[in-house]
Design a protein around this motif. Structure first.
Motif, PDB file in Angstrom:
ATOM      1  N   UNK A  23       4.082   6.228 -10.939  1.00 17.06           N
ATOM      2  CA  UNK A  23       3.661   7.459 -10.282  1.00 17.06           C
ATOM      3  C   UNK A  23       3.669   8.650 -11.224  1.00 17.06           C
ATOM      4  N   UNK A  24       4.717   8.744 -12.060  1.00 21.79           N
ATOM      5  CA  UNK A  24       4.797   9.845 -13.022  1.00 21.79           C
ATOM      6  C   UNK A  24       3.664   9.772 -14.035  1.00 21.79           C
ATOM      7  N   UNK A  25       3.378   8.566 -14.500  1.00 17.56           N
ATOM      8  CA  UNK A  25       2.333   8.402 -15.501  1.00 17.56           C
ATOM      9  C   UNK A  25       0.970   8.836 -14.938  1.00 17.56           C
ATOM     10  N   UNK A  73       4.842   8.798  13.390  1.00 13.96           N
ATOM     11  CA  UNK A  73       5.815   7.786  13.796  1.00 13.96           C
ATOM     12  C   UNK A  73       6.279   7.046  12.538  1.00 13.96           C
ATOM     13  N   UNK A  74       7.512   7.247  12.094  1.00 15.61           N
ATOM     14  CA  UNK A  74       7.976   6.624  10.853  1.00 15.61           C
ATOM     15  C   UNK A  74       7.843   5.104  10.847  1.00 15.61           C
ATOM     16  N   UNK A  75       7.845   4.474  12.024  1.00 15.36           N
ATOM     17  CA  UNK A  75       7.750   3.017  12.088  1.00 15.36           C
ATOM     18  C   UNK A  75       6.412   2.507  11.547  1.00 15.36           C
ATOM     19  N   UNK A  76       5.402   3.360  11.554  1.00 16.56           N
ATOM     20  CA  UNK A  76       4.073   2.934  11.100  1.00 16.56           C
ATOM     21  C   UNK A  76       3.875   3.122   9.598  1.00 16.56           C
ATOM     22  N   UNK A  77       4.840   3.716   8.925  1.00 16.49           N
ATOM     23  CA  UNK A  77       4.718   3.993   7.485  1.00 16.49           C
ATOM     24  C   UNK A  77       4.697   2.694   6.686  1.00 16.49           C
ATOM     25  N   UNK A  78       3.704   2.575   5.762  1.00 20.17           N
ATOM     26  CA  UNK A  78       3.555   1.334   4.993  1.00 20.17           C
ATOM     27  C   UNK A  78       2.879   1.643   3.646  1.00 20.17           C
ATOM     28  N   UNK A  79       3.653   2.187   2.668  1.00 18.30           N
ATOM     29  CA  UNK A  79       3.044   2.553   1.382  1.00 18.30           C
ATOM     30  C   UNK A  79       2.510   1.353   0.599  1.00 18.30           C
ATOM     31  N   UNK A  80       3.124   0.174   0.754  1.00 19.90           N
ATOM     32  CA  UNK A  80       2.620  -1.009   0.047  1.00 19.90           C
ATOM     33  C   UNK A  80       1.218  -1.372   0.548  1.00 19.90           C
ATOM     34  N   UNK A  81       1.008  -1.292   1.873  1.00 18.72           N
ATOM     35  CA  UNK A  81      -0.314  -1.554   2.421  1.00 18.72           C
ATOM     36  C   UNK A  81      -1.307  -0.498   1.937  1.00 18.72           C
ATOM     37  N   UNK A  82      -0.826   0.754   1.788  1.00 18.26           N
ATOM     38  CA  UNK A  82      -1.689   1.818   1.273  1.00 18.26           C
ATOM     39  C   UNK A  82      -2.147   1.506  -0.151  1.00 18.26           C
ATOM     40  N   UNK A 113      -2.892   7.715  -4.362  1.00 18.17           N
ATOM     41  CA  UNK A 113      -2.217   6.634  -5.084  1.00 18.17           C
ATOM     42  C   UNK A 113      -0.883   7.114  -5.660  1.00 18.17           C
ATOM     43  N   UNK A 114      -0.838   8.379  -6.125  1.00 14.88           N
ATOM     44  CA  UNK A 114       0.423   8.946  -6.616  1.00 14.88           C
ATOM     45  C   UNK A 114       1.488   8.886  -5.524  1.00 14.88           C
ATOM     46  N   UNK A 115       1.133   9.356  -4.327  1.00 15.63           N
ATOM     47  CA  UNK A 115       2.090   9.324  -3.211  1.00 15.63           C
ATOM     48  C   UNK A 115       2.537   7.901  -2.913  1.00 15.63           C
ATOM     49  N   UNK A 173      -2.396  -1.492  -1.529  1.00 19.99           N
ATOM     50  CA  UNK A 173      -3.338  -2.605  -1.477  1.00 19.99           C
ATOM     51  C   UNK A 173      -4.722  -2.112  -1.052  1.00 19.99           C
ATOM     52  N   UNK A 174      -4.734  -1.220  -0.069  1.00 18.81           N
ATOM     53  CA  UNK A 174      -6.015  -0.682   0.401  1.00 18.81           C
ATOM     54  C   UNK A 174      -6.686   0.141  -0.699  1.00 18.81           C
ATOM     55  N   UNK A 175      -5.899   0.966  -1.413  1.00 20.04           N
ATOM     56  CA  UNK A 175      -6.447   1.796  -2.477  1.00 20.04           C
ATOM     57  C   UNK A 175      -6.986   0.953  -3.629  1.00 20.04           C
ATOM     58  N   UNK A 176      -6.291  -0.134  -3.966  1.00 21.60           N
ATOM     59  CA  UNK A 176      -6.746  -0.994  -5.055  1.00 21.60           C
ATOM     60  C   UNK A 176      -8.133  -1.546  -4.773  1.00 21.60           C
ATOM     61  N   UNK A 177      -8.421  -1.730  -3.506  1.00 20.87           N
ATOM     62  CA  UNK A 177      -9.727  -2.244  -3.115  1.00 20.87           C
ATOM     63  C   UNK A 177     -10.780  -1.133  -3.054  1.00 20.87           C
ATOM     64  N   UNK A 178     -10.302   0.111  -2.814  1.00 26.21           N
ATOM     65  CA  UNK A 178     -11.247   1.183  -2.503  1.00 26.21           C
ATOM     66  C   UNK A 178     -11.505   2.171  -3.622  1.00 26.21           C
ATOM     67  N   UNK A 179     -10.630   2.269  -4.629  1.00 30.69           N
ATOM     68  CA  UNK A 179     -10.829   3.276  -5.671  1.00 30.69           C
ATOM     69  C   UNK A 179     -12.231   3.128  -6.243  1.00 30.69           C
ATOM     70  N   UNK A 180     -13.029   4.182  -6.221  1.00 30.65           N
ATOM     71  CA  UNK A 180     -14.433   4.064  -6.644  1.00 30.65           C
ATOM     72  C   UNK A 180     -14.543   3.758  -8.130  1.00 30.65           C
ATOM     73  N   UNK A 181     -15.600   3.098  -8.560  1.00 30.12           N
ATOM     74  CA  UNK A 181     -15.797   2.815  -9.974  1.00 30.12           C
ATOM     75  C   UNK A 181     -16.037   4.096 -10.755  1.00 30.12           C
ATOM     76  N   UNK A 182     -15.997   4.000 -12.100  1.00 24.58           N
ATOM     77  CA  UNK A 182     -16.102   5.179 -12.956  1.00 24.58           C
ATOM     78  C   UNK A 182     -17.383   5.963 -12.716  1.00 24.58           C
ATOM     79  N   UNK A 183     -18.458   5.259 -12.349  1.00 23.64           N
ATOM     80  CA  UNK A 183     -19.723   5.975 -12.192  1.00 23.64           C
ATOM     81  C   UNK A 183     -19.780   6.795 -10.908  1.00 23.64           C
ATOM     82  N   UNK A 184     -18.813   6.600 -10.001  1.00 23.74           N
ATOM     83  CA  UNK A 184     -18.776   7.397  -8.780  1.00 23.74           C
ATOM     84  C   UNK A 184     -18.365   8.832  -9.111  1.00 23.74           C
TER      85      UNK A 184
END
Length: 734
Positions: free
Chosen positions: A695-697, A648-657, A682-684, A659-670
């Motif tokens: 995104x390109x970088x 459902x395109x109405x549910x699409x929210x890349x900005x929220x994605x 995160x690229x998407x 924000x969620x990823x910034x909180x969840x990306x595992x630390x280097x030791x993971x």
């Protein structure tokens, strides 16, 4: 390579000192090296390439014949040349047979290979681990009958004196002691007894050199790489050729602790060629020129990739490229750039060598015709298997009538047509649907090593196992990708339970058959595009009837209080599939609300809701689950994926994605794998949010290290319009 001193293991020395040796072109005692001595060895590793991962056409039977032809060419020029066969020949390395008919077919095949080795006049044969199991006595007896010289330094078989601990070959006064080491099954399936390889090699080589019987010690290996490396460190050992798990001879050449260590391809399809050339009798300053086979190609690949990177970023400045192409790994990038110049200098220096050398690389083999005695001998495998089974038929041992396993047999693909006509029609257009016809054309329908990849369900639970039964489940079909058995066709299994069956591409075992041996250029990423079935149309009458039948059964069980575990979930899936969205969504959310631990169920509920265009409900169900399992990586990835690509395109929210990823990306030791999976999402999210430069970088950074990650390559194709990497990347760590 200078000769080095070693200590003697008295017990083993006594055991081996009584063993006989075999000498070619000369005997023991002291000798004077002439001005020029040159000895060639042609190595064909693990003939299970013919006895296990069998080529499908007669043309691919040629490596053994070509190796023999090359050896003969060298001898016709007056040079000393020897053909060495190493590894499992009769039985496959990992036998997986469930019926005596399969074992019989394998043994028949193996004995044909031994006869082909006789026709090739193999000079030395080092059996493999499986050969030394229960079939060891039969193999050794047959080798003796055929005159095949068995060389094993670290293995004995009680009561046999026809196993040689070493073979000495000679040219121009140069005497080379050839030793062969192999593995013996720890399970003790046969009579063979092994001595620790390094101890056996140490003592035999010391005995030969100190007694003046050999000037140079060459060890042929059929052991794991670590054991081969240990042997490289032994005194008196000058060169070690091959190991189990070795790679292509053109790509991996290593020097270790004074002994030349050279790996060869381990599947019987590449002929290795080792040349020992001694000039002016000088054995003390041998130069390993093997890199001349691999470095020029590597340099060309690296230069092409560096050129592509320079064009991508519009600069030739190494420091600038390092910052752009590999942010955070600049030093590694600059080292790789510098290595190109170092490799060029190495190649130039090696080409100037005029003294004594040792060389190892792929042999330049002549083309042989199908009439060549070795090729025609191997091509008779199928006829020999058929003849042997005909004898069983004459004795009343014909195959039983095929009886499917009532507990859940593997259905013929024709059965799937009743509900999945479009998918069935697509399957008919693929080569998979004609795989058994290929065996019929080659008269290979009794060959157990062919049936596993050309039929459906061979030697699988609920499948068939007797090669004399002509493919009762048909050619490679629906089961090989979807793993669905007859239970899918019966009762409530009309609604596929994702916990039991999977159609996800990641779970399809393509490489079981499309492996490096048979398909060295196989690209799973591209191949999946060609065999992916068309999607099911959710309102097709057969599917609707199946869902209604399942719902009737489930509701009947519920009414009589006979529901089984999982029925509620299957009922909700059936309701959604029948278009009863409100009821199905409510039922799914009720199940999700009670689930606080089962991550697989949480993800499946979210996916099922999303497929029904209930993306908001899918996100809500996963978010509720994450309140209980906040750190669960799979659920978090699915939540982000739904935010980026909901039905459902109405549910699409890349900005929220983001924000969620910034909180969840595992630390280097993971784990590195977990990090990459989050970075791909995160690229998407960056591209979808309009942050294309970021995104390109990030995508370029991923491409610099994850050169074979299909998710990364998919993003490159999606956001760059192409996959910008050759098969071997300059940036790929080696």
């Amino acid at each position: 390579m200078s000769v080095r001193a070693c200590l003697v293991n008295c017990c083993l020395f006594a055991l081996l000192s009584g063993c006989g040796d075999s000498t070619e072109s000369g005997g023991g005692g002291s000798s004077k090296l002439e001005d020029l001595a040159e000895i060639h060895f042609l190595e064909l590793y693990r003939l299970q390439g013919l006895a296990e991962d069998i080529p499908c056409t007669a043309e691919e039977f040629q490596p053994l014949a070509a190796a023999a032809a090359r050896r003969n060419q060298l001898r016709n020029r007056g040079q000393s040349a020897f053909l060495v066969a190493i590894g499992d020949t009769i039985m496959p390395s990992f036998p997986d047979v469930s019926d005596w008919t399969q074992s019989h077919a394998m043994r028949t095949r193996g004995h044909v290979v031994l006869e082909a080795m006789q026709h090739a006049r193999v000079d030395m044969y080092i059996p493999g681990e499986s050969d030394l199991g229960e079939e060891a006595e039969a193999i050794l007896d047959r080798c003796t009958e055929l005159g095949i010289k068995v060389l094993m330094t670290n293995v004995t078989v009680p009561g046999r004196d026809d196993i040689l601990p070493y073979v000495i070959v000679e040219d121009g006064g140069l005497r080379v002691a050839c030793l062969g080491i192999t593995r013996v099954s720890a399970g003790g399936r046969g009579p063979a007894q092994a001595i620790t390889a390094s101890i056996a090699v140490k003592n035999v080589s010391q005995q030969l050199v100190e007694n003046g019987e050999a000037d140079f010690v060459l060890v042929f290996c059929n052991v794991w790489q670590r054991a081969a490396l240990d042997i490289c460190k032994l005194p008196y050992v000058n060169a070690v050729i091959g190991s189990i798990g070795g790679t292509n001879a053109t790509s991996t050449i290593m020097n270790r602790d004074g002994a030349a260590y050279m790996l060869v391809k381990d599947q019987g399809l590449e002929v290795g060629h080792t040349t020992l050339r001694v000039v002016d009798g000088n054995l003390d300053e041998l130069v390993d020129v093997s890199p001349l086979h691999s470095l020029p190609r590597r340099i060309a690949e690296d230069e092409a990739e560096l050129d592509a990177i320079e064009r991508r970023f519009g600069t030739k400045d190494p420091s600038a490229l390092a910052r752009l192409a590999m942010p955070g790994l600049e030093d590694y990038f600059l080292r790789k750039v510098g290595l190109i110049e170092e490799n060029r200098a190495t190649v130039a220096a090696l080409r100037e060598v005029t003294g004594s050398t040792i060389d190892h690389g792929p042999a330049e083999t002549p083309t042989v015709s199908d009439e060549h005695v070795v090729v025609s001998s191997l091509s008779a495998i199928n006829k020999r298997i058929r003849t042997s089974f005909e004898r069983f038929d004459q004795q009343g041992l014909s195959p039983p009538r095929y009886e499917p396993d009532p507990r859940g047999y593997i259905p013929h693909s024709d059965t799937c047509m009743e509900c999945h006509q479009d998918q069935y029609d697509f399957w008919l257009s693929t080569a998979h649907s004609r795989s058994f016809e290929t065996l019929q054309e080659l008269d290979s329908t009794l060959d157990v090593e062919c049936l596993g990849c050309h039929t459906s369900g061979y030697n699988k639970p609920g499948g068939y196992y007797d090669p004399r039964i002509p493919a009762p489940i048909g050619p490679v079909g629906c089961y090989e990708c979807h793993y669905t058995t007859s239970r899918h066709i019966a009762g409530d299994e009309h609604v596929v339970d994702p916990f039991e069956y999977s159609s996800l591409a990641d779970n399809i075992a393509c490489q079981d058959c499309h492996n490096e041996t048979r398909f060295p250029d196989f690209n799973r990423y591209e191949a999946m595009k060609q065999v992916r079935c068309p999607p099911m149309i959710q309102n097709e009458p057969p599917l609707l009837q199946a869902r209604q039948a399942a719902l009737t059964i489930l509701e009947t069980r519920e009414r009589f209080d006979e529901s089984l575990e999982g029925d509620a979930y299957l009922k909700a899936r059936a309701l959604l599939g029948l278009g009863r969205i409100s009821e199905g969504t409510e039922a799914m959310l009720a199940i999700a609300g009670e689930n606080t631990r089962n991550v697989r169920l949480a993800i499946e509920i979210a996916r099922t809701l999303d497929e029904s265009k209930q993306s908001e409900a899918a996100l809500r169900s996963l978010k509720d689950f994450l309140l209980h399992q906040m750190g669960e990586p799979n659920a978090n990835r699915e939540y982000v994926r739904l935010l980026l690509e909901p039905s459902d395109p109405e549910a699409r929210d890349p900005e929220e994605a983001l924000r969620h990823l910034a909180f969840l990306v595992p630390p280097e030791e993971e784990s590195e794998k977990a990090m990459v999976e989050f970075r791909v999402l995160e690229v998407d999210a960056l591209f979808m949010s309009g942050r294309e430069e970021d995104g390109r970088r990030l995508l370029n950074k991923l491409l610099s290290t994850e050169t074979e990650n299909q998710d990364v390559l998919t993003r490159a194709e999606r956001w760059f319009g192409e996959v910008r990497l050759p098969s071997k990347s300059f940036l790929e760590p080696r």
